[in-house]
Enzyme design. Structure first.
Site, PDB file in Angstrom:
ATOM      1  N   CYS A 189       5.226 -35.951  10.601  1.00  0.00           N
ATOM      2  CA  CYS A 189       3.731 -36.406  10.860  1.00  0.00           C
ATOM      3  C   CYS A 189       2.667 -35.822   9.940  1.00  0.00           C
ATOM      4  O   CYS A 189       1.642 -35.634  10.542  1.00  0.00           O
ATOM      5  CB  CYS A 189       3.184 -36.443  12.345  1.00  0.00           C
ATOM      6  SG  CYS A 189       4.190 -37.391  13.384  1.00  0.00           S
ATOM      7  N   GLN A 231       0.338 -25.884  17.656  1.00  0.00           N
ATOM      8  CA  GLN A 231       1.407 -25.148  17.176  1.00  0.00           C
ATOM      9  C   GLN A 231       0.951 -23.277  17.395  1.00  0.00           C
ATOM     10  O   GLN A 231       1.753 -22.757  16.692  1.00  0.00           O
ATOM     11  CB  GLN A 231       1.829 -25.528  15.954  1.00  0.00           C
ATOM     12  CG  GLN A 231       2.334 -26.855  15.482  1.00  0.00           C
ATOM     13  CD  GLN A 231       3.622 -27.081  16.116  1.00  0.00           C
ATOM     14  OE1 GLN A 231       4.548 -26.226  16.788  1.00  0.00           O
ATOM     15  NE2 GLN A 231       3.908 -28.337  16.376  1.00  0.00           N
ATOM     16  N   HIS A 290      -1.720 -32.675  11.009  1.00  0.00           N
ATOM     17  CA  HIS A 290      -1.003 -33.479  11.717  1.00  0.00           C
ATOM     18  C   HIS A 290      -1.979 -34.874  11.457  1.00  0.00           C
ATOM     19  O   HIS A 290      -3.069 -34.829  11.785  1.00  0.00           O
ATOM     20  CB  HIS A 290      -0.788 -33.346  13.042  1.00  0.00           C
ATOM     21  CG  HIS A 290       0.176 -33.792  13.905  1.00  0.00           C
ATOM     22  ND1 HIS A 290       0.063 -35.153  14.323  1.00  0.00           N
ATOM     23  CD2 HIS A 290       1.582 -33.727  14.195  1.00  0.00           C
ATOM     24  CE1 HIS A 290       1.263 -35.580  15.147  1.00  0.00           C
ATOM     25  NE2 HIS A 290       1.833 -34.804  14.881  1.00  0.00           N
ATOM     26  N   ASP A 350      -7.384 -27.150  16.308  1.00  0.00           N
ATOM     27  CA  ASP A 350      -6.156 -27.815  16.751  1.00  0.00           C
ATOM     28  C   ASP A 350      -4.938 -26.680  17.059  1.00  0.00           C
ATOM     29  O   ASP A 350      -4.561 -26.096  16.051  1.00  0.00           O
ATOM     30  CB  ASP A 350      -5.401 -28.917  15.730  1.00  0.00           C
ATOM     31  CG  ASP A 350      -4.042 -29.524  16.132  1.00  0.00           C
ATOM     32  OD1 ASP A 350      -3.587 -29.016  17.204  1.00  0.00           O
ATOM     33  OD2 ASP A 350      -3.580 -30.330  15.627  1.00  0.00           O
ATOM     34  N   LYS A 394       4.612 -28.711  24.132  1.00  0.00           N
ATOM     35  CA  LYS A 394       5.101 -27.800  23.270  1.00  0.00           C
ATOM     36  C   LYS A 394       4.813 -26.131  23.656  1.00  0.00           C
ATOM     37  O   LYS A 394       5.199 -25.325  22.672  1.00  0.00           O
ATOM     38  CB  LYS A 394       4.109 -27.795  21.848  1.00  0.00           C
ATOM     39  CG  LYS A 394       4.621 -29.345  21.216  1.00  0.00           C
ATOM     40  CD  LYS A 394       3.685 -29.175  19.831  1.00  0.00           C
ATOM     41  CE  LYS A 394       3.420 -30.827  19.394  1.00  0.00           C
ATOM     42  NZ  LYS A 394       4.591 -31.329  18.646  1.00  0.00           N
TER      43      LYS A 394
HETATM   44  N1  PMP Z   1      -1.243 -31.335  16.131  1.00  0.00           N
HETATM   45  C1  PMP Z   1      -0.090 -30.545  15.807  1.00  0.00           C
HETATM   46  C2  PMP Z   1      -0.291 -29.373  14.724  1.00  0.00           C
HETATM   47  C3  PMP Z   1       1.121 -31.087  16.182  1.00  0.00           C
HETATM   48  O1  PMP Z   1       2.016 -30.215  15.860  1.00  0.00           O
HETATM   49  C4  PMP Z   1       1.213 -32.189  16.947  1.00  0.00           C
HETATM   50  C5  PMP Z   1       2.384 -32.717  17.336  1.00  0.00           C
HETATM   51  N2  PMP Z   1       3.693 -32.626  16.349  1.00  0.00           N
HETATM   52  C6  PMP Z   1       0.207 -32.671  17.180  1.00  0.00           C
HETATM   53  C7  PMP Z   1      -1.239 -32.414  16.926  1.00  0.00           C
HETATM   54  C8  PMP Z   1       0.088 -33.859  18.269  1.00  0.00           C
HETATM   55  O2  PMP Z   1       0.692 -33.790  19.578  1.00  0.00           O
HETATM   56  P1  PMP Z   1       1.110 -34.715  20.650  1.00  0.00           P
HETATM   57  O3  PMP Z   1       1.993 -35.761  19.656  1.00  0.00           O
HETATM   58  O4  PMP Z   1       2.038 -33.955  21.730  1.00  0.00           O
HETATM   59  O5  PMP Z   1      -0.091 -35.375  20.999  1.00  0.00           O
END
Ligand code: PMP
Length: 407
Positions: free
Chosen positions: A365, A204, A124, A201, A227
């Protein structure tokens, strides 16, 4: 036989009853954010109505109540991810906040000119850009583990990237765009064998499969609260005690200090050293409630139910003429990214919305993934524990109808 009582679960999410353009909502945008069970929403209200106060600094009753609830939420996260100590859990504004904190503190403590950090092609943007920024500042090098056309990491290539200069490997457990579940324990093992540190990370992952920081032996781990059925503006950075103690704090302010004078400031102990200023008190307490929701259902039961839905959805999607699924790894969680023929994802997404079918469209993203496949973006359907086979049938019928409209 699934141990998930779907009726009981759906009853806890009033938003699932809403209609969109006169059609019942079927929500498949869970990788962007999940809905919140009413107990989480009630908890936020309860905090503001019965214990609103600033934490850690008060001698009065309300402040003690709020402090206790906030620290209890930290304990819930600790137990949920199986951290050795609750002070290894730092509350942040989200995964993005957690990675920015880590990147800056890590760089100030451990990163020198010529050092290297490894990420992967499926990260991401929030696990790319903060590392680019600190590498630029420190004149360090960012290296990228490539992927194959199934959306899997090339582990042989990863091993070739590791060197004596590698200070940190930061990789996602589950891809938010492809759904790939990476062999994270193998990656951690190789990273440690190289004497480098590891950040996972888990944004997900925590809501779909068991995440145990002790078993996987990661040095750092991040995730977002919103999430995993919790409020927006909440998140977690986990770090091993020794490393967090060694690292420089990132943000300065109240709470993170022991003593302040104009000549010198000393920092507070963990976890407060990394929590400058008044935090999202009600949010983190409600994140604790969301974790209770998940724990009571049992993450293994959630994983089993969601896997069943994902397999069913994949089979049904593949029946649709012109269907292309991006991300065909052998191990996946929650996510199906797809295109049908040459229909632009925005066009299809907009028409599905008119049928009450909420999917995400675009690059999610993860622009490097989209560039790798040479496509304009994808449609992404992502599953949570409150989704049903009937909703998937509606989605498949909707996609088929839109495909037919475009001839
Ligand atoms: N890492 C991953 C794998 C994500 O899916 C996301 C959110 N789509 C993020 C980081 C960033 O999360 P946030 O926007 O809630 O800070």
């Amino acid at each position: 036989m699934s141990k998930i009582n779907i009726h009981q679960i759906r009853e806890q999410f009033p938003i699932l009853k809403c209609t969109v353009y006169g059609k019942p909502l079927a929500y498949f945008d869970n990788a962007a954010t999940t809905h919140k069970p009413d107990r989480v929403v009630r908890k936020i209200k309860e905090v503001y109505e019965s214990m609103n106060s600033n934490i850690h600094r008060g001698v009065h009753y309300l402040s003690n109540q709020a402090t206790m609830a906030y620290e209890q939420a930290r304990n819930k996260v600790q137990i949920f991810i199986n951290a050795a100590h609750s002070h290894e859990v730092i509350f942040t504004s989200g995964a993005t906040g957690a990675i920015n904190l880590l990147a800056n503190s890590f760089a100030d403590t451990y990163l020198s000119e010529g050092d290297e950090i490894i990420i992967s092609h499926m990260e991401h943007h929030s696990n790319i850009v903060p590392w680019q920024m600190v590498c630029k500042r420190k004149k360090a090098l960012l290296k990228v583990i490539p992927i194959n056309s199934h959306g899997e990491l090339l582990l042989d290539e990863f091993e070739k990237l590791l060197s004596t200069k590698t200070k940190l490997v930061a990789v996602t457990y589950v891809s938010n765009t492809l759904g790939t579940v990476n062999p994270i324990e193998e990656i951690i093992e190789k990273t440690h064998a190289n004497n480098s540190l590891m950040m996972v990370d888990a944004s997900q992952a925590v809501q779909h499969l068991k995440v145990d920081v002790k078993t996987m032996d990661t040095d750092f781990l991040v995730f977002s609260g919103h999430k995993i059925y919790g409020p927006t503006g909440t998140g977690v950075l986990y770090g091993k005690e020794k490393l967090l103690n060694e690292m420089e704090p990132w943000q300065g302010g109240g709470e993170m200090i022991k003593n302040v004078s104009f000549e010198q400031t000393t920092y507070n102990e963990l976890p407060f050293k990394f929590e400058a200023g008044t935090p999202n008190i009600a949010g983190s307490i409600a994140l604790g409630e969301a974790i209770d929701f998940v724990s009571e259902l049992g993450i293994e039961n959630i994983a089993e139910y969601e896997d069943e839905l994902l397999n069913y959805a994949t089979e049904q999607f593949l029946q649709i003429p012109g269907m292309r699924i991006f991300g065909t790894a052998s191990k996946k969680a929650s996510v199906i990214s797809f295109l049908v023929n040459d229909i632009h994802p925005f066009d299809m997404g907009t028409l599905l919305d008119k049928m009450g079918l909420a999917v995400r469209t675009g690059h999610h993203c993860t622009q490097p993934i989209i560039d790798y496949f040479g496509i304009p973006g994808t449609l992404r359907a992502s599953i949570a524990v409150y989704n049903t086979k009937e909703e998937i049938d509606r989605l498949v019928a909707g996609i088929t109808k839109v495909a037919q409209m475009f001839g």
